[in-house]
Write a protein that holds these residues in place. Structure first.
Motif, PDB file in Angstrom:
ATOM      1  N   LEU A  97     -31.117  16.734 -11.290  1.00  0.00           N
ATOM      2  CA  LEU A  97     -32.256  17.562 -11.681  1.00  0.00           C
ATOM      3  C   LEU A  97     -33.236  16.741 -12.513  1.00  0.00           C
ATOM      4  O   LEU A  97     -34.461  16.862 -12.347  1.00  0.00           O
ATOM      5  CB  LEU A  97     -31.788  18.797 -12.453  1.00  0.00           C
ATOM      6  CG  LEU A  97     -32.872  19.748 -12.950  1.00  0.00           C
ATOM      7  CD1 LEU A  97     -33.753  20.258 -11.807  1.00  0.00           C
ATOM      8  CD2 LEU A  97     -32.236  20.920 -13.709  1.00  0.00           C
ATOM      9  N   GLY A  98     -32.727  15.888 -13.378  1.00  0.00           N
ATOM     10  CA  GLY A  98     -33.593  15.016 -14.151  1.00  0.00           C
ATOM     11  C   GLY A  98     -34.463  14.151 -13.248  1.00  0.00           C
ATOM     12  O   GLY A  98     -35.662  13.993 -13.483  1.00  0.00           O
ATOM     13  N   GLU A 119     -38.642  16.743 -20.093  1.00  0.00           N
ATOM     14  CA  GLU A 119     -37.413  17.472 -19.746  1.00  0.00           C
ATOM     15  C   GLU A 119     -36.497  16.601 -18.901  1.00  0.00           C
ATOM     16  O   GLU A 119     -35.274  16.633 -19.054  1.00  0.00           O
ATOM     17  CB  GLU A 119     -37.743  18.772 -19.007  1.00  0.00           C
ATOM     18  CG  GLU A 119     -36.503  19.606 -18.715  1.00  0.00           C
ATOM     19  CD  GLU A 119     -36.780  20.899 -17.958  1.00  0.00           C
ATOM     20  OE1 GLU A 119     -35.799  21.629 -17.697  1.00  0.00           O
ATOM     21  OE2 GLU A 119     -37.948  21.182 -17.625  1.00  0.00           O
ATOM     22  N   ALA A 120     -37.074  15.819 -18.021  1.00  0.00           N
ATOM     23  CA  ALA A 120     -36.284  14.937 -17.158  1.00  0.00           C
ATOM     24  C   ALA A 120     -35.476  13.947 -17.994  1.00  0.00           C
ATOM     25  O   ALA A 120     -34.264  13.772 -17.775  1.00  0.00           O
ATOM     26  CB  ALA A 120     -37.200  14.202 -16.188  1.00  0.00           C
ATOM     27  N   ALA A 121     -36.127  13.304 -18.957  1.00  0.00           N
ATOM     28  CA  ALA A 121     -35.443  12.328 -19.808  1.00  0.00           C
ATOM     29  C   ALA A 121     -34.347  13.008 -20.631  1.00  0.00           C
ATOM     30  O   ALA A 121     -33.250  12.452 -20.795  1.00  0.00           O
ATOM     31  CB  ALA A 121     -36.442  11.629 -20.716  1.00  0.00           C
ATOM     32  N   HIS A 122     -34.635  14.205 -21.128  1.00  0.00           N
ATOM     33  CA  HIS A 122     -33.643  14.955 -21.903  1.00  0.00           C
ATOM     34  C   HIS A 122     -32.392  15.230 -21.053  1.00  0.00           C
ATOM     35  O   HIS A 122     -31.260  15.018 -21.510  1.00  0.00           O
ATOM     36  CB  HIS A 122     -34.257  16.264 -22.408  1.00  0.00           C
ATOM     37  CG  HIS A 122     -33.284  17.155 -23.094  1.00  0.00           C
ATOM     38  ND1 HIS A 122     -32.827  16.916 -24.373  1.00  0.00           N
ATOM     39  CD2 HIS A 122     -32.661  18.288 -22.668  1.00  0.00           C
ATOM     40  CE1 HIS A 122     -31.963  17.866 -24.705  1.00  0.00           C
ATOM     41  NE2 HIS A 122     -31.848  18.701 -23.685  1.00  0.00           N
ATOM     42  N   LEU A 164     -33.102   7.448 -15.486  1.00  0.00           N
ATOM     43  CA  LEU A 164     -33.786   7.521 -16.784  1.00  0.00           C
ATOM     44  C   LEU A 164     -34.783   6.373 -16.910  1.00  0.00           C
ATOM     45  O   LEU A 164     -35.901   6.577 -17.397  1.00  0.00           O
ATOM     46  CB  LEU A 164     -32.778   7.497 -17.931  1.00  0.00           C
ATOM     47  CG  LEU A 164     -33.355   7.551 -19.350  1.00  0.00           C
ATOM     48  CD1 LEU A 164     -34.263   8.761 -19.558  1.00  0.00           C
ATOM     49  CD2 LEU A 164     -32.219   7.532 -20.380  1.00  0.00           C
ATOM     50  N   SER A 165     -34.418   5.203 -16.438  1.00  0.00           N
ATOM     51  CA  SER A 165     -35.345   4.077 -16.455  1.00  0.00           C
ATOM     52  C   SER A 165     -36.604   4.396 -15.658  1.00  0.00           C
ATOM     53  O   SER A 165     -37.722   4.137 -16.108  1.00  0.00           O
ATOM     54  CB  SER A 165     -34.668   2.824 -15.879  1.00  0.00           C
ATOM     55  OG  SER A 165     -35.597   1.773 -15.756  1.00  0.00           O
ATOM     56  N   GLU A 166     -36.432   4.975 -14.487  1.00  0.00           N
ATOM     57  CA  GLU A 166     -37.585   5.339 -13.649  1.00  0.00           C
ATOM     58  C   GLU A 166     -38.457   6.388 -14.334  1.00  0.00           C
ATOM     59  O   GLU A 166     -39.686   6.323 -14.274  1.00  0.00           O
ATOM     60  CB  GLU A 166     -37.093   5.839 -12.292  1.00  0.00           C
ATOM     61  CG  GLU A 166     -36.423   4.752 -11.465  1.00  0.00           C
ATOM     62  CD  GLU A 166     -35.668   5.270 -10.260  1.00  0.00           C
ATOM     63  OE1 GLU A 166     -35.492   6.510 -10.123  1.00  0.00           O
ATOM     64  OE2 GLU A 166     -35.240   4.436  -9.444  1.00  0.00           O
ATOM     65  N   ILE A 167     -37.817   7.344 -14.990  1.00  0.00           N
ATOM     66  CA  ILE A 167     -38.548   8.399 -15.701  1.00  0.00           C
ATOM     67  C   ILE A 167     -39.339   7.810 -16.860  1.00  0.00           C
ATOM     68  O   ILE A 167     -40.518   8.130 -17.058  1.00  0.00           O
ATOM     69  CB  ILE A 167     -37.563   9.490 -16.190  1.00  0.00           C
ATOM     70  CG1 ILE A 167     -36.986  10.249 -14.990  1.00  0.00           C
ATOM     71  CG2 ILE A 167     -38.226  10.431 -17.191  1.00  0.00           C
ATOM     72  CD1 ILE A 167     -35.709  11.015 -15.311  1.00  0.00           C
TER      73      ILE A 167
END
Length: 177
Positions: free
Chosen positions: A50-51, A62-65, A90-93
């Motif tokens: 979902l992130g 929200e994605a990183a969280h 997370l790196s991409e986000i």
């Protein structure tokens, strides 16, 4: 439980097909069901997928969280594959939000964590190269992109991220003249 797992897989497939609205809907529903049923291992996988979807939709906070929560959960569970992929996402986000230093840090951790899964490590190397490009370190970016391309060539195929790895290599080459 099987229906929840299937819904989570369906959300991932929708994401791969580029239908981010359906992906988000399926994954949010699966996440709600995992919480209700106490399926903590599945919840972490759903969170990190979902992130990724939210990151692709531009909802980077929200994605990183969600990715950070998933990482903390899978570390407790001892799941390095899922942790590494969540760190890659997370790196991409972080890169999408302009935090290239954070993106590089997470990608480097993903590369190290995914030594247990070479086909997933290639995408982490690609994310590392992309973060370095964003930071302006074109020489190190090219080194990481070449390593990713070499590992891709040696493996022949990877689980995900092949097009991104190839694109990043082309961009790194272009930035290096």
């Amino acid at each position: 439980r099987n229906a929840c797992s299937t819904r989570a897989n369906l959300g991932y497939i929708y994401c791969e097909l580029g239908d981010f609205a359906r992906a988000e809907s399926a994954l949010r529903q699966a996440l709600s069901e995992t919480a209700r049923m106490g399926l903590h291992e599945l919840a972490a996988a759903v969170q990190h997928n979902l992130g990724r979807v939210l990151g692709l939709r531009g909802q980077t906070a929200e994605a990183a969280h969600l990715e950070r929560e998933a990482i903390a959960s899978v570390q407790k569970q001892g799941e390095p594959r899922v942790e590494g992929v969540a760190r890659t996402y997370l790196s991409e986000i972080l890169a999408a939000s302009g935090d290239y230093a954070g993106a590089e840090r997470e990608a480097a951790l993903a590369v190290e964590t995914l030594r247990v899964a070479p086909s997933l490590r290639v995408a982490a190397l690609g994310a590392l190269a992309r973060a370095r490009l964003g930071r302006g370190d074109v020489t190190s970016a090219l080194a990481a992109a070449r390593e990713a391309a070499a590992e891709l060539a040696a493996l022949g195929e990877i689980e995900e991220g092949e097009s991104s790895v190839r694109l990043t290599l082309a961009e790194a080459l272009a930035h290096n003249g």
